[in-house]
Design an enzyme around this catalytic site. Sequence first.
Site, PDB file in Angstrom:
ATOM      1  N   LYS A  66      24.669 -12.856 -25.831  1.00 47.69           N
ATOM      2  CA  LYS A  66      23.810 -13.111 -26.987  1.00 47.69           C
ATOM      3  C   LYS A  66      23.197 -11.810 -27.489  1.00 47.69           C
ATOM      4  O   LYS A  66      23.061 -11.602 -28.703  1.00 47.69           O
ATOM      5  CB  LYS A  66      22.732 -14.117 -26.611  1.00 47.69           C
ATOM      6  CG  LYS A  66      21.980 -14.692 -27.806  1.00 47.69           C
ATOM      7  CD  LYS A  66      20.966 -15.738 -27.387  1.00 47.69           C
ATOM      8  CE  LYS A  66      21.619 -16.993 -26.876  1.00 47.69           C
ATOM      9  NZ  LYS A  66      20.640 -18.058 -26.595  1.00 47.69           N
ATOM     10  N   ARG A 126      31.071 -19.656 -15.943  1.00 50.75           N
ATOM     11  CA  ARG A 126      30.937 -19.543 -17.393  1.00 50.75           C
ATOM     12  C   ARG A 126      32.285 -19.176 -18.006  1.00 50.75           C
ATOM     13  O   ARG A 126      33.217 -18.760 -17.308  1.00 50.75           O
ATOM     14  CB  ARG A 126      29.893 -18.491 -17.759  1.00 50.75           C
ATOM     15  CG  ARG A 126      30.281 -17.082 -17.342  1.00 50.75           C
ATOM     16  CD  ARG A 126      29.245 -16.064 -17.789  1.00 50.75           C
ATOM     17  NE  ARG A 126      29.181 -15.993 -19.237  1.00 50.75           N
ATOM     18  CZ  ARG A 126      28.226 -15.345 -19.908  1.00 50.75           C
ATOM     19  NH1 ARG A 126      27.248 -14.751 -19.262  1.00 50.75           N
ATOM     20  NH2 ARG A 126      28.248 -15.287 -21.221  1.00 50.75           N
ATOM     21  N   GLU A 170      18.454 -22.098 -25.727  1.00 52.13           N
ATOM     22  CA  GLU A 170      17.247 -21.409 -26.180  1.00 52.13           C
ATOM     23  C   GLU A 170      17.420 -21.118 -27.678  1.00 52.13           C
ATOM     24  O   GLU A 170      18.446 -20.573 -28.084  1.00 52.13           O
ATOM     25  CB  GLU A 170      17.067 -20.105 -25.413  1.00 52.13           C
ATOM     26  CG  GLU A 170      16.870 -20.290 -23.920  1.00 52.13           C
ATOM     27  CD  GLU A 170      16.858 -18.952 -23.198  1.00 52.13           C
ATOM     28  OE1 GLU A 170      15.865 -18.232 -23.320  1.00 52.13           O
ATOM     29  OE2 GLU A 170      17.869 -18.643 -22.529  1.00 52.13           O
TER      30      GLU A 170
END
Length: 584
Positions: free
Chosen positions: A303, A293, A62
């Site tokens: 983020k 992850r 993104e």
Amino acid sequence: MSGPAKKPQEASHSNFIRSVIEADLASGKHASRAWGGKPGPAKAHDGAPPDPAKIRTRFPPEPNGYLHIGHAKSICLNFGLARDFGGACHLRFDDTNPEKEEQEYVESIIGAVKWLGFDWGTHLYYASDYYDFMYHAAECLIENGHAYVDSLSAEQMRALRGSLADPGKDSPYRMRSAEENLNLFHGMSEGRFNEGEHVLRAKIDMASPNINMRDPAIYRIRKAAHHRTGDQWCVYPMYTYAHPIEDALERITHSLCTLEFEDQRPFYDWLLERLADGGLLARPLPRQIEFARLNLTYVVLSKRKLIELVAEGRVEGWDDPRLPTLAGARRRGYTPEGFRLFAERIGVSKADSWIEYSVLEDCMREHLNEIAPRRMAVLDPVKLVIDNYPDGKVEFAEVPNHPQKPDWDKRRVPFSRELWIEREDFMETPAKGYFRLFPGNKVRLRYGYVVECTGYQRDNEGHLTVRCTYDPDTKSGTPGAEKVKVKGNIHWVSMKHACAAEVRLYDRLFKVPHPDGVEDLNPDSKKVITAQLEPALKDAKTEDRFQFERHGYFVADLKDSRQGRPVFNRAVTLRESWGKTEKA
């Protein structure tokens, strides 16, 4: 894509995803894949027909921030699998949130993936490429009774959603007719309603044990300009709706994502099946596979938290060398090869676990050791005077550029009467086991002569000068070099020829293994000093990497270095030193 191709069978056991891919290819599952046309029903982008025996993966960031170290794992995994199986990996921007996305982030992501050594060829895509198709797909879902416009407020929807223990309740607007839903949806897209007044929801099962299947929102009103489409749209698809459609239109075979999306997989499959049943998508459909992850000690990879660190001025921008962004890592002196080695070393699993930050540092050391020429640098300088060395005389020491690589040849380093040495290489009163300079002791000046400390003095400001004499028959590389045996060996830089430069000693941004917030920031994560370097370093170009002997690996800063005035950043020390006293 970088690196030699590996035969799939040679890497079958390196992670569980390889086994899944091999089984899919062996079954012939992808042999009937269609290709052609622009985005539309059962079609994807123009391009050459894909080889049915190959796979397609994608890396879908993104564009609302800079990539971080966790993304490096995903990039290496997706591009690496495509490379190893002779397939293709797409770079795709999931730009479905116009309020948080910027072209700056797009450009930084493209630069980071290229820097890591991967190439997507012609396969660069955006979610916004498919807005027309997504809108048409939403209309088809409405027409077939699979979606409806809900007019509840966000608070009311949350109240009816239920919990993990209790089922949700149907919205009073759930039974609107297809015609009414279409009219409302068209009104949403034409700007006739305010933000939050209506939302389009998938019509699935409010009693599902999986909360993600309780009529999730798929379109919302956002009256915000998009960085690519401008003011063309005032409704935007939700990420969970857009992402599977993008995968299907691009004919992705294996959609790899982290474990937090595991609960979203049922909706991913539900949506694609409904659109395929309606003739909008071709089979076989993409398969979503989840993996753990990256959880790395001493950093934050959220983020949101990274944005806070930048916005609050806790670091000096997205490319601060202390920040775990790839832009910061590049300025720090970390290498693409080190990241690829790290990704290979930690592997891929289904279970969450923590990786010690020292593993990443070791991978960087391993690669930097191979590529970094050696240079002498004095980071905490003290003056040393060789009283019996001829005043004004200059000679040259022959110094290897890399002791393990004789083919890298040697360089000539000037030697003179007055030198810089490290402050830690002299003690007035030596501690037990100290073999460097102190009154009456002898050491070898690396690549030079054996010297004996005769004393020291301090000026009115407390500046120290160490005095010594040298044995002219002990020059390194000459027949008499070994006639005097010493235990200490120290490096030096000629004062007359030294290059004074700014050096930044970076350490871990956080002082605890599992940081929570700014209270865990390491106050010593950056120290700026003026070091004395051998003259060859004056000509260093940006991103030239060196080992400063005894100190670690350094890089000429990408941003602040100028011709003839390099600024050096420490990438990593020579050995693991966190919480320890480093010894020479």
